[in-house]
Motif scaffolding. Sequence first.
Motif, PDB file in Angstrom:
ATOM      1  N   TYR A  10       0.415  -0.131   8.290  1.00  0.00           N
ATOM      2  CA  TYR A  10       1.231   0.856   7.593  1.00  0.00           C
ATOM      3  C   TYR A  10       1.698   1.893   8.600  1.00  0.00           C
ATOM      4  N   THR A  39      -1.205   0.365  -5.823  1.00  0.00           N
ATOM      5  CA  THR A  39      -2.607   0.793  -5.848  1.00  0.00           C
ATOM      6  C   THR A  39      -3.479  -0.103  -6.712  1.00  0.00           C
ATOM      7  N   ILE A  91      -4.435   5.574   3.733  1.00  0.00           N
ATOM      8  CA  ILE A  91      -4.287   4.139   3.957  1.00  0.00           C
ATOM      9  C   ILE A  91      -4.955   3.732   5.256  1.00  0.00           C
TER      10      ILE A  91
END
Length: 476
Positions: free
Chosen positions: A326, A374, A443
């Motif tokens: 990410y 999520t 994250i």
Amino acid sequence: MGTTVFERQRPAASVVQHSLAQAKHAVFWRDDLPQSLTPDRPSLAGTTGADLVVVGGGYTGLWTALLATEREPDARVVVLEAQRVGWAASGRNGGFCEASLTHGRENGMARWPREMPTLERLGRENLAAIEASESRYGMDFQFERTGQLAPAVEPHQVEWLEEWAAEGEEGVVFLDRSEAQAAVHSPTYLAAVWERNTCGMVHPARMAAELARVCEERGVEIFERTRVTGLDTSGPGVVAVTEGGRVEASRAALGTNVFPSVIKRNRLMTVPVYDYVLMTEPLTDAQLASVGWQDRQGIGDLANQFHYYRLSKDNRILFGGYDAIYRYGRRVDPAYEHRPETWQKLASHFFTTFPQLEGLRFTHQWAGAIDTSTQFTAFFGTARDRRVAYAAGFTGLGVGSTRFAGEVMLDLLDGVSNERTELEMVRKRPLPFPPEPAASIGINATRWSLDRADHNGGRRNLLLKTLDALGLGFDS
């Protein structure tokens, strides 16, 4: 902290360097398409009308368009794609077409335990419909009902497999060490579970291309290189506004996957996580015999940072996963697809898994962005007085479930109440991701914790246990 088998049994650096020396940065699946399946479709210019406008020319949008023609054969359906059909995730994934609609049974049981019998039945029916669609519509996307093999490559994972097999699911077979290594000749395998019936292998880009071809044969208009910049619902219908024109429609379905939604309230519902993959040259008969793999199952190991791999029709091995990256700012950027250190890591792990293939070369290396939610599986909903439906957040398991998403979106637009629309998974939205910088911090801390668990006998730290308790647990 311990080490993993991929650190304990590293191949020589020269083996990795040789294997990658001639790999080109390109998606094998798209290179493998015949020209007849890659027509150069026009961009939208001017104004046109439709009963249904579909935004996105990947699996979600194409299945929605095809299913819409089944429900209303005379309806005018228009698909708008910002790039080319199947350009993004639909043309570059691993080709695992799973029955699960919930990113696996464990994830589903943690979130919707009472609905799981229904969700599992609907998932099996959906997979069967995908398999049958080849003959129904005269498509060829190389579907093989192989099932999926889940090998344990660390001692603590064997107990997980034994518990899984003890649940008594139909078609789930436990393989001990000798049986696992007989099925696929990898010295890393300590045991395995073979889910025999709930997964098929497909050619990803062919699936998208064939869906587009059949849609057009049924009257659907597809415009490529046509980016939708907004939806105007000030009038009675929906106007999809593009850079070169507009589509005036009664209803709209959004299959935008990882890209920013044209519905503002969905902008925080997904984040792009980049996944990387390698494809080998075709194996010789002797090389293929050295790895066994006669049942051609898709394979995914049990680590949090897992690998997935499969055989293509011409006996190449696709090998991907492990790193899931990410980048701050949640942007989708082609520059993020170039990550040599990850391809080197994957090549090293490949030859740990199959040391007998030393000398084999990779021909292709590529990457793509996954639309992660999520709840680790798709979410659904409507907007603008139920004139717009959307589905997104497939989190890497959308090959099969995008067809189900198409059915759900059409149900929602029709305003029907049935077992699909009454599912809690469909009715309730998951929690959004926080804005930056909290998203990046959370994250990346989670990814660090998952890697730590893989190096610590699978034991999850306080952060992962807290996320599990909040229904945000990342378990794969």
